[in-house]
Each structure stands twice: as C-alpha cells, then as structure tokens.
Design a protein around this motif. Structure first.
Motif, mmCIF file in Angstrom:
data_model
loop_
_atom_site.group_PDB
_atom_site.id
_atom_site.type_symbol
_atom_site.label_atom_id
_atom_site.label_comp_id
_atom_site.label_asym_id
_atom_site.label_seq_id
_atom_site.Cartn_x
_atom_site.Cartn_y
_atom_site.Cartn_z
ATOM 1 N N UNK A 1 0.881 -1.175 0.000
ATOM 2 C CA UNK A 1 0.000 0.000 0.000
ATOM 3 C C UNK A 1 0.921 1.228 0.000
ATOM 4 N N UNK A 2 0.385 2.432 -0.192
ATOM 5 C CA UNK A 2 1.280 3.599 -0.341
ATOM 6 C C UNK A 2 1.820 4.152 0.981
ATOM 7 N N UNK A 3 1.519 3.482 2.100
ATOM 8 C CA UNK A 3 1.866 4.038 3.418
ATOM 9 C C UNK A 3 3.265 3.603 3.840
ATOM 10 N N UNK A 4 4.030 4.553 4.375
ATOM 11 C CA UNK A 4 5.325 4.242 4.988
ATOM 12 C C UNK A 4 5.172 4.547 6.476
ATOM 13 N N UNK A 5 5.308 3.528 7.314
ATOM 14 C CA UNK A 5 5.107 3.709 8.754
ATOM 15 C C UNK A 5 6.428 3.693 9.501
ATOM 16 N N UNK A 6 6.475 4.437 10.618
ATOM 17 C CA UNK A 6 7.613 4.333 11.534
ATOM 18 C C UNK A 6 7.054 4.108 12.942
ATOM 19 N N UNK B 1 4.509 7.694 13.370
ATOM 20 C CA UNK B 1 3.969 8.518 12.298
ATOM 21 C C UNK B 1 4.053 7.816 10.962
ATOM 22 N N UNK B 2 3.623 8.548 9.927
ATOM 23 C CA UNK B 2 3.670 7.994 8.564
ATOM 24 C C UNK B 2 4.304 9.026 7.639
ATOM 25 N N UNK B 3 4.815 8.521 6.516
ATOM 26 C CA UNK B 3 5.365 9.385 5.465
ATOM 27 C C UNK B 3 4.418 9.251 4.284
ATOM 28 N N UNK B 4 3.665 10.303 4.025
ATOM 29 C CA UNK B 4 2.602 10.217 3.021
ATOM 30 C C UNK B 4 2.995 10.919 1.726
ATOM 31 N N UNK B 5 2.735 10.254 0.601
ATOM 32 C CA UNK B 5 3.063 10.865 -0.686
ATOM 33 C C UNK B 5 3.067 9.855 -1.815
ATOM 34 N N UNK B 6 3.456 8.620 -1.513
ATOM 35 C CA UNK B 6 3.477 7.594 -2.563
ATOM 36 C C UNK B 6 2.052 7.267 -3.021
ATOM 37 N N UNK B 7 1.952 6.821 -4.272
ATOM 38 C CA UNK B 7 0.625 6.467 -4.803
ATOM 39 C C UNK B 7 0.561 5.011 -5.240
ATOM 40 N N UNK B 8 1.620 4.254 -4.953
ATOM 41 C CA UNK B 8 1.630 2.835 -5.321
ATOM 42 C C UNK B 8 2.295 2.015 -4.242
ATOM 43 N N UNK C 1 22.461 8.441 10.959
ATOM 44 C CA UNK C 1 22.011 9.125 12.182
ATOM 45 C C UNK C 1 20.504 9.355 12.184
ATOM 46 N N UNK C 2 19.791 8.611 11.374
ATOM 47 C CA UNK C 2 18.316 8.630 11.321
ATOM 48 C C UNK C 2 17.762 10.029 11.082
ATOM 49 N N UNK C 3 18.439 10.796 10.242
ATOM 50 C CA UNK C 3 17.884 12.108 9.878
ATOM 51 C C UNK C 3 16.981 11.994 8.660
ATOM 52 N N UNK C 4 17.370 11.106 7.742
ATOM 53 C CA UNK C 4 16.619 10.967 6.492
ATOM 54 C C UNK C 4 16.130 9.544 6.289
ATOM 55 N N UNK C 5 15.021 9.438 5.582
ATOM 56 C CA UNK C 5 14.469 8.132 5.216
ATOM 57 C C UNK C 5 14.329 8.113 3.697
ATOM 58 N N UNK C 6 14.639 6.958 3.108
ATOM 59 C CA UNK C 6 14.572 6.801 1.652
ATOM 60 C C UNK C 6 13.570 5.697 1.335
ATOM 61 N N UNK D 1 10.109 15.066 10.850
ATOM 62 C CA UNK D 1 8.870 15.789 10.545
ATOM 63 C C UNK D 1 7.976 15.063 9.552
ATOM 64 N N UNK D 2 8.532 14.108 8.818
ATOM 65 C CA UNK D 2 7.737 13.405 7.802
ATOM 66 C C UNK D 2 7.613 14.179 6.505
ATOM 67 N N UNK D 3 8.354 15.295 6.399
ATOM 68 C CA UNK D 3 8.267 16.134 5.206
ATOM 69 C C UNK D 3 9.050 15.498 4.057
ATOM 70 N N UNK D 4 8.503 15.591 2.853
ATOM 71 C CA UNK D 4 9.209 15.057 1.679
ATOM 72 C C UNK D 4 10.262 16.066 1.236
ATOM 73 N N UNK D 5 11.518 15.630 1.175
ATOM 74 C CA UNK D 5 12.618 16.534 0.834
ATOM 75 C C UNK D 5 12.960 16.483 -0.649
#
Length: 325
Positions: free
Chosen positions: A31-36, A46-53, A63-68, A83-87
C-alpha cells in the motif's frame, strides 16, 4: 513470550528496517503508506505520506535524519525522518525495487525494474550536491541488461554495492566508476533479499531456490548454505550470536491452493556455523516477506503477506542457552 503486533498496513508487507540504534522500526507494504514505529512498545510514531503505489523498499541513514523509499509509482523519495516532510522526489521510468544509503549517509543508490520496455538501472546520487536530485541527474547510472536486480545493499565503506538478480546471480557494482567488479552465480533462482552482518564483513542472501546462503562481502566467497523446503523471502544475521533467522513460505499466489495446516509460515532459526535449524516461531497467517534483527540482538521482527509486523523479544533462556553452548 507474546509478540508485539503492529497493525498499520492494509496490504502485504514488503520490507521492514531498523535504524542504526534500533529504537525505530520502518515498515513498508504493497500500500502507499510508509510507517515508523517505536520498536520498544510498538507505538506508531507517524507515517510518510506521498506515494501512490506499492512501496518496495525503505532505508534510514546513519544518524536517522533521512528516510529513503522506493515505490511502484515510479519514484524514489527522500524524507525528513523527524517531521515526515518530503525533501526530494526522483521520478523514474519504472518501479523502484531497492534503495539504500551508504554508510556515511551522503550517497544514495536505487535500482529500477526492467518493465514496460525500460531497462533495469542502478542510479547513484550524492546528497551533498542538491542539484543532482533536483534535476534528476545521478552522478552515475549503471545499466543491467541481462536480468533485473531484485535486491541490493551497500558493501563496506561505501566502495561498492552488492546486487542480487532475478536469475540468481550476485554481483558487485563499483560506486566510484561505472564498472562491475565481480559476478558469481550460487543460486539457481531469484534472490529475494540481501542483508549484511553488523560489521559488514559478510552478507546473507534469501532465494526462491529454497536456500539462504552466506557470503564474504569483499570476495563474494560462498561460506555457508541454509536449506529449507520452501522459498526463502528474507534472511537476517544476529548481531550478537552465530544465529540466522529465515522467513518465507510458498509463493503468495499458491497459498490458497494448499492445505491450511498452520506451521508453514514460521520464522526459522539456524546456527551460523553448523547450518542446523534449532528453533521456529509461529504466528503469521501467510508467508513471511521480511525479517530483521534488532541491532542489540535481543529481539527480531517479521513482516508477512498477512499485512502484520510482529516484534518478538527473546526469552532470557535464549541468552543463557547460547552462552552455555
């Protein structure tokens, strides 16, 4: 001991990944959800929202600053972990199957699928140069014409990546120059998962040919084989003991056509040196798609076709047994 059950996905789990300290667990699914989650109590952070597939892969940097994350919506995305913001959003021609940060967290790599007439590529971006991501211009792109990459990880010191293919081949691609460093074929079918040891000297592969195999990271020398009677979807190495956990089961599409006898979907524990199975943990209602040890070795997690992630803490006897042995 009762596992902690994480229910945050509607579809089957594709990958689970701890951060380096092990206090966070990232989960992605079809599903399009990325959970932490907090790994200690299973609370969703929280979740990282933005994917559609479907999201195929996830990784967190040193150092757990970014998620890919990489997804079937033909994109690879970089997120701010806190913050869950898309960079950043990198658009691709086909689905992104694997992704990862190098040890320093400065360079990312991802591989795309061979589909819709597009070739399979591995792309490398340096995050210290923001223009690469903005213009979608990787500093290096390696084509893989023969067989698509199904799993890939960084080797030690970020010198190269180790890629597993649909054909069962393993190879090393340099992260500095456009070349393939070495190539071997120890598996007869698709490699589903590759995970390195804590010190990155060895890695383990999980394959559809019903085996998991241990290799030397630098030389690709084949060291050990762990055999089962079903496809292995994922394998992980314990950071503190000579233990291996395997997760698998039949192909998802065959599950309904076989008997529903519980016990086909256990996580299976093998001894690293003796290649012998010494334990099984039940719980999932379908094949296990991803397993991971906590970096402190005191617990492990598994994500299944049933959409659940289970965090298992080992009993105190587990540690006593190992030290006596």
């Amino acid at each position: 001991q009762k596992p902690i059950l994480l229910q945050g996905h509607e579809r089957s789990i594709t990958q689970i990944k701890y951060n380096r300290e092990g206090d966070l667990l990232f989960t992605v699914a079809k599903d399009p959800i990325v959970n932490v989650w907090y790994s200690v109590n299973g609370e969703r952070l929280g979740t990282y929202n933005g994917h559609t597939g479907a999201v195929w892969c996830v990784d967190a940097d040193w150092d757990t600053r970014h998620v890919l994350t990489g997804s079937a919506d033909n994109s690879c995305r970089l997120w701010d972990c806190e913050t869950g913001k898309q960079l950043a959003l990198v658009k691709t021609s086909s689905a992104v199957r694997t992704c990862g940060f190098d040890f320093g967290g400065n360079i990312i790599m991802f591989s795309t699928d061979k589909q819709m007439g597009y070739q399979c590529f591995v792309s490398f971006f340096d995050l210290r140069d923001p223009s690469q991501l903005e213009n979608n211009e990787p500093y290096m792109k390696i084509p893989c014409s023969d067989s698509k990459i199904t799993s890939a990880v960084w080797g030690p010191l970020g010198e190269f990546i180790i890629a597993g293919h649909e054909s069962g081949e393993l190879n090393q691609f340099s992260a500095k120059v456009r070349e393939q460093l070495s190539n071997i074929k120890e598996h007869t079918k698709q490699i589903n998962d590759i995970q390195t040891s804590r010190d990155m000297t060895m890695f383990i592969t999980a394959s559809k040919d019903n085996t998991a195999k241990l290799f030397d990271c630098t030389t690709l020398e084949h060291l050990k084989t762990f055999r089962t009677e079903r496809p292995v979807n994922s394998a992980a190495l314990s950071p503190i003991f000579d233990h291996v956990v395997l997760g698998g089961g039949q192909e998802a599409m065959d599950v309904t056509t076989t008997s529903t006898r519980i016990g086909k979907f256990e996580a299976r524990f093998f001894h690293l040196a003796f290649e012998e199975e010494f334990g099984r943990v039940k719980g999932h209602f379908g094949p296990i798609n991803s397993v991971a040890f906590h970096p402190d070795g005191k617990s492990y997690s598994s994500g299944g076709e049933d959409g659940y992630v289970r965090i298992h803490y080992f009993d105190p006897q587990y540690f006593e047994f190992e030290f006596e042995a």
